[in-house]
Motif scaffolding. Structure first.
Motif, PDB file in Angstrom:
ATOM      1  N   ALA A 199       0.860   7.539 -15.291  1.00  0.00           N
ATOM      2  CA  ALA A 199       0.952   7.652 -13.832  1.00  0.00           C
ATOM      3  C   ALA A 199       1.116   6.274 -13.196  1.00  0.00           C
ATOM      4  O   ALA A 199       0.448   5.321 -13.589  1.00  0.00           O
ATOM      5  N   PRO A 200       1.988   6.158 -12.197  1.00  0.00           N
ATOM      6  CA  PRO A 200       2.098   4.893 -11.467  1.00  0.00           C
ATOM      7  C   PRO A 200       0.772   4.557 -10.785  1.00  0.00           C
ATOM      8  O   PRO A 200      -0.017   5.453 -10.451  1.00  0.00           O
ATOM      9  N   PRO A 201       0.494   3.280 -10.559  1.00  0.00           N
ATOM     10  CA  PRO A 201      -0.786   2.899  -9.949  1.00  0.00           C
ATOM     11  C   PRO A 201      -0.956   3.484  -8.546  1.00  0.00           C
ATOM     12  O   PRO A 201      -0.008   3.597  -7.777  1.00  0.00           O
ATOM     13  N   ARG A 202      -2.173   3.878  -8.241  1.00  0.00           N
ATOM     14  CA  ARG A 202      -2.550   4.349  -6.908  1.00  0.00           C
ATOM     15  C   ARG A 202      -3.919   3.790  -6.568  1.00  0.00           C
ATOM     16  O   ARG A 202      -4.757   3.581  -7.453  1.00  0.00           O
ATOM     17  N   THR A 203      -4.142   3.602  -5.288  1.00  0.00           N
ATOM     18  CA  THR A 203      -5.490   3.298  -4.814  1.00  0.00           C
ATOM     19  C   THR A 203      -6.187   4.615  -4.530  1.00  0.00           C
ATOM     20  O   THR A 203      -5.745   5.391  -3.681  1.00  0.00           O
ATOM     21  N   LEU A 204      -7.266   4.900  -5.251  1.00  0.00           N
ATOM     22  CA  LEU A 204      -8.045   6.119  -5.061  1.00  0.00           C
ATOM     23  C   LEU A 204      -9.251   5.769  -4.207  1.00  0.00           C
ATOM     24  O   LEU A 204     -10.198   5.151  -4.679  1.00  0.00           O
ATOM     25  N   GLN A 205      -9.200   6.130  -2.938  1.00  0.00           N
ATOM     26  CA  GLN A 205     -10.248   5.720  -2.003  1.00  0.00           C
ATOM     27  C   GLN A 205     -11.068   6.923  -1.565  1.00  0.00           C
ATOM     28  O   GLN A 205     -10.546   7.859  -0.962  1.00  0.00           O
ATOM     29  N   GLN A 206     -12.366   6.878  -1.864  1.00  0.00           N
ATOM     30  CA  GLN A 206     -13.255   7.964  -1.473  1.00  0.00           C
ATOM     31  C   GLN A 206     -13.769   7.748  -0.057  1.00  0.00           C
ATOM     32  O   GLN A 206     -14.137   6.629   0.325  1.00  0.00           O
TER      33      GLN A 206
ATOM     34  N   PRO B 233      -4.492   8.886  10.117  1.00  0.00           N
ATOM     35  CA  PRO B 233      -3.098   8.982  10.559  1.00  0.00           C
ATOM     36  C   PRO B 233      -2.184   8.987   9.349  1.00  0.00           C
ATOM     37  O   PRO B 233      -2.591   8.645   8.239  1.00  0.00           O
ATOM     38  N   ALA B 234      -0.942   9.395   9.557  1.00  0.00           N
ATOM     39  CA  ALA B 234       0.014   9.434   8.453  1.00  0.00           C
ATOM     40  C   ALA B 234       1.189   8.495   8.742  1.00  0.00           C
ATOM     41  O   ALA B 234       2.009   8.791   9.596  1.00  0.00           O
ATOM     42  N   PRO B 235       1.247   7.376   8.039  1.00  0.00           N
ATOM     43  CA  PRO B 235       0.292   6.902   7.034  1.00  0.00           C
ATOM     44  C   PRO B 235      -0.778   6.032   7.681  1.00  0.00           C
ATOM     45  O   PRO B 235      -0.577   5.511   8.786  1.00  0.00           O
ATOM     46  N   PRO B 236      -1.912   5.828   7.005  1.00  0.00           N
ATOM     47  CA  PRO B 236      -2.915   4.892   7.517  1.00  0.00           C
ATOM     48  C   PRO B 236      -2.405   3.457   7.425  1.00  0.00           C
ATOM     49  O   PRO B 236      -1.501   3.163   6.641  1.00  0.00           O
ATOM     50  N   PRO B 237      -2.964   2.541   8.206  1.00  0.00           N
ATOM     51  CA  PRO B 237      -2.573   1.133   8.088  1.00  0.00           C
ATOM     52  C   PRO B 237      -2.852   0.609   6.679  1.00  0.00           C
ATOM     53  O   PRO B 237      -3.769   1.074   5.997  1.00  0.00           O
ATOM     54  N   GLY B 238      -2.070  -0.357   6.262  1.00  0.00           N
ATOM     55  CA  GLY B 238      -2.272  -0.968   4.957  1.00  0.00           C
ATOM     56  C   GLY B 238      -1.034  -0.858   4.096  1.00  0.00           C
ATOM     57  O   GLY B 238      -0.003  -0.303   4.500  1.00  0.00           O
ATOM     58  N   GLU B 239      -1.130  -1.382   2.902  1.00  0.00           N
ATOM     59  CA  GLU B 239      -0.016  -1.392   1.969  1.00  0.00           C
ATOM     60  C   GLU B 239      -0.437  -0.757   0.649  1.00  0.00           C
ATOM     61  O   GLU B 239      -1.614  -0.731   0.300  1.00  0.00           O
TER      62      GLU B 239
ATOM     63  N   ASP C 211       8.825   2.319   2.152  1.00  0.00           N
ATOM     64  CA  ASP C 211       9.872   2.534   3.146  1.00  0.00           C
ATOM     65  C   ASP C 211      10.934   3.495   2.616  1.00  0.00           C
ATOM     66  O   ASP C 211      12.074   3.110   2.365  1.00  0.00           O
ATOM     67  N   ASP C 212      10.551   4.790   2.455  1.00  0.00           N
ATOM     68  CA  ASP C 212      11.526   5.764   1.969  1.00  0.00           C
ATOM     69  C   ASP C 212      11.497   7.054   2.772  1.00  0.00           C
ATOM     70  O   ASP C 212      12.063   8.060   2.363  1.00  0.00           O
ATOM     71  N   GLY C 213      10.819   7.042   3.929  1.00  0.00           N
ATOM     72  CA  GLY C 213      10.805   8.213   4.795  1.00  0.00           C
ATOM     73  C   GLY C 213       9.742   9.234   4.474  1.00  0.00           C
ATOM     74  O   GLY C 213       9.639  10.245   5.172  1.00  0.00           O
ATOM     75  N   ILE C 214       8.931   9.035   3.418  1.00  0.00           N
ATOM     76  CA  ILE C 214       7.864   9.972   3.062  1.00  0.00           C
ATOM     77  C   ILE C 214       6.554   9.409   3.590  1.00  0.00           C
ATOM     78  O   ILE C 214       5.930   8.540   2.969  1.00  0.00           O
TER      79      ILE C 214
END
Length: 235
Positions: A129-136, A147-153, A178-181
């Motif tokens: 799986a590509p890396p993701r930040t899993l934030q609880q 919000p969609a999306p939340p602030p941040g990178e 930056d792909d519209g999703i």
């Protein structure tokens, strides 16, 4: 096929009939609604090079589009609107269901699949799986309020327990690229990573009402399962 849920009369997607592109909804809720839209190009020869595949994925605008290079051996090639992926959960679950195969071949290796009643399952390794930040988050309400999306990178998988004892979680997914999703409705790879981190089976409610099931195994693999609906037949 066991558990095959057809809804071919639904035509909510800008994909012309006869195009050879099926549209699935993967990880649908118990009522058959929601799920993450997936474009499946049944004959990858129609788009023989990476550039043409990337362009089609961009035009379709689904979070992922999968190209079938060998329908009998299950050779798949997966694209987002902006990049090629070695592995992604909902495209592989959807393709396994559509092609009715027990093994699919990706660049990362062989992916085993099975049908169990209304659910379609694949077995995958977390390192694929590509890396993701899993934030609880502290509560479901906090996840719902994002919000969609939340602030941040960076790719964010925001989650909270609905019922920790029962393994039920609420999640939302934000690619933040930056792909519209702006928000990914149902994300098998992120669910896989979360299940691996927590070391337990999960029942995840993601997005507007999608459902993803996971089950880690002793060998370090994780099964990912969900319902699949044929939303639009392309043939």
């Amino acid at each position: 096929m066991p558990g095959r849920c057809l809804n071919a009369h639904v035509n909510d997607y800008d994909v012309p009939g006869g195009s050879g592109i099926d549209v699935l909804r993967v990880f649908c809720g118990p009522d058959g609604r929601h799920g993450n839209a997936l474009g499946v190009v049944r004959d990858g020869r129609d788009h023989p090079d990476e550039a043409s595949r990337q362009e089609l994925a961009r035009k379709l605008g689904f979070s992922e589009t999968v190209f079938v290079d060998d329908p009998e051996r299950g050779h798949l090639d997966i694209y987002t609107p902006g990049l090629r992926l070695p592995f992604a959960g909902h495209p592989v679950v959807g393709a396994a269901w559509l092609l009715d195969l027990e093994v699919l071949e990706l660049g990362v290796g062989a992916v085993f699949a099975r049908q169990d009643g209304e659910f379609s399952w694949i077995t995958a390794r977390p390192e694929w799986a590509p890396p993701r930040t899993l934030q609880q988050y502290a509560s479901v309400a906090e996840v719902d309020a994002l919000p969609a999306p939340p602030p941040g990178e960076g790719w964010l998988y925001a989650w909270a327990w609905e019922d920790e004892a029962a393994g039920r979680a609420r999640a939302r997914a934000f690619p933040r690229r930056d792909d519209g999703i702006a928000e990914d409705e149902a994300t098998g790879a992120a669910a896989l990573l979360l299940s691996d981190r927590l070391g337990r089976a999960l029942n995840i409610r993601q997005g507007r009402g999608s459902q993803i099931l996971t089950a880690p195994a002793p060998d370090g693999t994780v099964e990912i399962g969900g319902r699949v609906v044929l939303a639009q037949a392309g043939l």
